[in-house]
Design a protein around this motif. Structure first.
Motif, PDB file in Angstrom:
ATOM      1  N   GLY A  63      39.101 136.769 -63.204  1.00 43.89           N
ATOM      2  CA  GLY A  63      38.216 136.299 -64.296  1.00 43.89           C
ATOM      3  C   GLY A  63      38.255 134.760 -64.065  1.00 43.89           C
ATOM      4  O   GLY A  63      38.633 134.349 -63.218  1.00 43.89           O
ATOM      5  N   VAL A  64      37.475 134.406 -65.231  1.00 44.64           N
ATOM      6  CA  VAL A  64      37.613 132.736 -65.293  1.00 44.64           C
ATOM      7  C   VAL A  64      38.133 132.176 -66.585  1.00 44.64           C
ATOM      8  O   VAL A  64      38.115 132.944 -67.453  1.00 44.64           O
ATOM      9  N   VAL A  65      38.890 131.275 -66.212  1.00 43.56           N
ATOM     10  CA  VAL A  65      40.027 130.803 -67.286  1.00 43.56           C
ATOM     11  C   VAL A  65      38.654 130.270 -68.243  1.00 43.56           C
ATOM     12  O   VAL A  65      37.919 129.311 -68.036  1.00 43.56           O
ATOM     13  N   GLU A  66      38.573 130.660 -69.661  1.00 46.11           N
ATOM     14  CA  GLU A  66      37.460 130.489 -70.566  1.00 46.11           C
ATOM     15  C   GLU A  66      37.936 129.505 -71.596  1.00 46.11           C
ATOM     16  O   GLU A  66      37.193 128.661 -71.834  1.00 46.11           O
ATOM     17  N   SER A  67      39.153 129.713 -72.135  1.00 49.27           N
ATOM     18  CA  SER A  67      39.866 129.052 -73.142  1.00 49.27           C
ATOM     19  C   SER A  67      41.380 129.035 -73.235  1.00 49.27           C
ATOM     20  O   SER A  67      41.847 130.084 -72.753  1.00 49.27           O
ATOM     21  N   VAL A  68      41.950 128.244 -73.941  1.00 46.86           N
ATOM     22  CA  VAL A  68      43.491 128.314 -73.880  1.00 46.86           C
ATOM     23  C   VAL A  68      44.086 127.859 -75.293  1.00 46.86           C
ATOM     24  O   VAL A  68      43.266 127.133 -75.998  1.00 46.86           O
ATOM     25  N   GLY A  69      45.042 128.667 -75.532  1.00 49.12           N
ATOM     26  CA  GLY A  69      45.582 128.310 -76.850  1.00 49.12           C
ATOM     27  C   GLY A  69      46.562 127.127 -76.761  1.00 49.12           C
ATOM     28  O   GLY A  69      46.397 126.218 -75.798  1.00 49.12           O
ATOM     29  N   ALA A  70      47.198 126.879 -77.787  1.00 48.20           N
ATOM     30  CA  ALA A  70      48.128 125.536 -77.951  1.00 48.20           C
ATOM     31  C   ALA A  70      49.243 125.563 -76.759  1.00 48.20           C
ATOM     32  O   ALA A  70      49.576 126.754 -76.605  1.00 48.20           O
ATOM     33  N   CYS A  71      49.402 124.319 -76.362  1.00 45.13           N
ATOM     34  CA  CYS A  71      50.561 124.308 -75.629  1.00 45.13           C
ATOM     35  C   CYS A  71      50.431 124.830 -74.143  1.00 45.13           C
ATOM     36  O   CYS A  71      51.246 125.340 -73.525  1.00 45.13           O
ATOM     37  N   VAL A  72      48.962 124.953 -73.720  1.00 42.28           N
ATOM     38  CA  VAL A  72      48.644 125.504 -72.450  1.00 42.28           C
ATOM     39  C   VAL A  72      48.045 124.292 -71.821  1.00 42.28           C
ATOM     40  O   VAL A  72      47.143 123.855 -71.927  1.00 42.28           O
ATOM     41  N   ASP A  73      48.612 124.245 -70.462  1.00 43.72           N
ATOM     42  CA  ASP A  73      47.915 123.096 -69.595  1.00 43.72           C
ATOM     43  C   ASP A  73      47.395 123.560 -68.325  1.00 43.72           C
ATOM     44  O   ASP A  73      47.807 123.723 -67.189  1.00 43.72           O
ATOM     45  N   LEU A  74      46.484 124.329 -68.596  1.00 43.07           N
ATOM     46  CA  LEU A  74      45.469 124.964 -67.551  1.00 43.07           C
ATOM     47  C   LEU A  74      44.129 124.592 -67.516  1.00 43.07           C
ATOM     48  O   LEU A  74      43.497 124.884 -68.748  1.00 43.07           O
ATOM     49  N   PRO A  75      43.549 124.178 -66.678  1.00 44.14           N
ATOM     50  CA  PRO A  75      42.058 123.568 -66.687  1.00 44.14           C
ATOM     51  C   PRO A  75      41.089 125.077 -67.086  1.00 44.14           C
ATOM     52  O   PRO A  75      41.359 125.984 -66.459  1.00 44.14           O
ATOM     53  N   VAL A  76      40.246 124.891 -67.876  1.00 52.82           N
ATOM     54  CA  VAL A  76      39.343 125.890 -67.879  1.00 52.82           C
ATOM     55  C   VAL A  76      38.289 125.984 -67.020  1.00 52.82           C
ATOM     56  O   VAL A  76      37.843 124.900 -66.251  1.00 52.82           O
ATOM     57  N   GLY A  77      37.681 126.833 -66.755  1.00 47.96           N
ATOM     58  CA  GLY A  77      36.407 127.047 -65.707  1.00 47.96           C
ATOM     59  C   GLY A  77      36.617 127.621 -64.455  1.00 47.96           C
ATOM     60  O   GLY A  77      35.613 128.023 -63.420  1.00 47.96           O
ATOM     61  N   GLY A  78      37.844 127.633 -63.990  1.00 46.24           N
ATOM     62  CA  GLY A  78      38.417 128.103 -62.497  1.00 46.24           C
ATOM     63  C   GLY A  78      38.713 129.587 -62.493  1.00 46.24           C
ATOM     64  O   GLY A  78      39.082 130.250 -63.495  1.00 46.24           O
TER      65      GLY A  78
END
Ligand SMILES: NC(=O)c1ccc[n+]([C@@H]2O[C@H](COP(=O)([O-])OP(=O)(O)OC[C@H]3O[C@@H](n4cnc5c(N)ncnc54)[C@H](O)[C@@H]3O)[C@@H](O)[C@H]2O)c1
Ligand SMILES: [Zn+2]
Ligand SMILES: [Zn+2]
Length: 341
Positions: A63-78
């Motif tokens: 899938g594609v990273v669409e959103s992240v919760g608190a304390c997550v350091d992962l770019p969205v969109g990839g």
């Protein structure tokens, strides 16, 4: 969101359910493709007792990273895939990276209390989300999970460059085991598979094949490998395949049981005792093996192009499940993937 819900055993329905929201430390993926696994088919029919009506399955996904919760350091969109084995993170097994031994692990797509991947959105702990290169064919991301099962099985058999390897069964797990044996350097790999189409797929992977219906497997393997195999990876898990594994391997060899075709097996005890064969189990994978496989898949190995049979839409998926579960003779050589976006 749209999801495939197991209404009752034998009936799947496309339904609108609430999309999950990522909590602290979690990531939400917009699902692109999710593979149909044999265990999903057994869950669909109720045969394996590991799925319950009302749940959403699906554990082989990209899938594609669409959103992240608190304390997550992962770019969205990839693009990203998910390691579905969610350990507690604190027990001895998890600290050692062997989440498959975690006594309280929950597997996405199996555990009915977790959101899963036959749906438009799925939420997973950030540590289970593995980013993939944007340039790779997206379908390959859905293959990381089954390829990791094969990689773990080959690792449990300590496969290396000196080995002559026999894989029993040429379904997705046998294909993954054969690919992994090659990846670990084994130059000589044979797959035993009765299904002609699947033998063809395995041949295209660059390994030798035998038809167990064409004569004793031990003799066929010995003649192809100029002697017995040193490792057998049983990706069927039946008394007949364990017998073939023993008949095809030499004294002191390793036999890995990754297939789970039968809950009880009859086997020749002396092949283990006097033959000093190490009979080893394999189940899922470690987080390191999953990450290594994701990284390897990201290099776009050419043999992966043969592993996907076709894509179906979410709306076509219930009929596809019914068709695949009804008759093992219609098993397609490669994976069927369900597209959600
Ligand atoms: N241990 C694990 O972590 C793990 C993970 C996933 C799947 N599995 C198990 O692995 C097994 C294989 O999974 P799959 O998705 O490839 O299943 P599959 O049913 O698609 O493939 C099994 C293959 O074995 C072949 N076969 C049947 N009898 C045979 C024989 N006597 N000799 C050689 N081949 C024979 C079939 O033709 C088929 O192609 C299943 O039992 C599954 O439950 C285990
Ligand atoms: Zn699976
Ligand atoms: Zn744990």
């Amino acid at each position: 969101m749209k999801a495939l819900v197991l209404r009752e055993f034998g009936t799947m329905a496309v339904e609108e359910i609430d999309a999950p929201t990522p909590g602290a430390g979690e990531v939400r993926l917009r699902v692109r493709l999710t593979g149909i696994c044999g265990s999903d088919l057994h869950g669909f029919t109720g045969a394996n007792g590991r799925r319950v009506p009302g749940q959403v399955m699906g554990h082989e996904t990209v899938g594609v990273v669409e959103s992240v919760g608190a304390c997550v350091d992962l770019p969205v969109g990839g693009p990203a895939t998910i390691n579905p084995v969610v350990g507690c993170g604190t027990c001895e097994a998890c600290r050692a990276g062997t989440e498959q031994y975690c006594p309280t692990k929950r597997v996405i797509g199996v555990d009915a209390t977790r959101t899963a991947s036959f749906a438009e959105y799925v939420v997973a702990p950030a540590s289970n989300v593995l980013p993939l290169p944007s340039a790779m064919p997206e379908a390959y991301g859905a293959l990381v999970e089954p390829l990791s099962v094969g990689y773990h099985a080959a690792g449990r058999g300590a496969v290396g460059p000196e080995d002559r390897v026999l894989v029993l069964g040429g379904g997705p797990i046998g294909q993954a085991a054969a690919i992994a044996a090659r990846r670990l350097g084994a130059g000589r790999v044979v797959v035993s598979e009765p299904h002609e189409g699947r033998r063809g797929l395995c041949r295209a992977l660059g390994v030798d094949v035998v038809d167990p219906g064409a004569g004793p497997v031990g003799e066929q393997v010995s003649s192809l490998l100029d002697g017995p195999a040193s490792v057998a990876l049983d990706a069927v898990g039946a008394s007949a395949t364990v017998a073939d594994a023993f008949a095809s391997t030499g004294l002191g060899s390793r036999v890995v049981l990754v297939g789970m075709g039968m809950p009880k097996l009859e086997l020749d005890a002396f092949s283990v005792s006097t033959g000093e064969r190490a009979l080893v189990g394999a189940f899922s994978y470690t987080s390191r093996e999953f990450a290594e496989t994701a990284q390897w898949v990201g290099t776009v190995p050419p043999q992966l192009s043969d592993l996907v049979e076709r894509e179906v839409t979410a709306d076509q998926a219930p009929a596809q499940f019914a068709e695949l579960a009804a008759d093992s003779a219609v098993l397609p050589p490669g994976k069927v993937l369900v597209r959600f976006s």
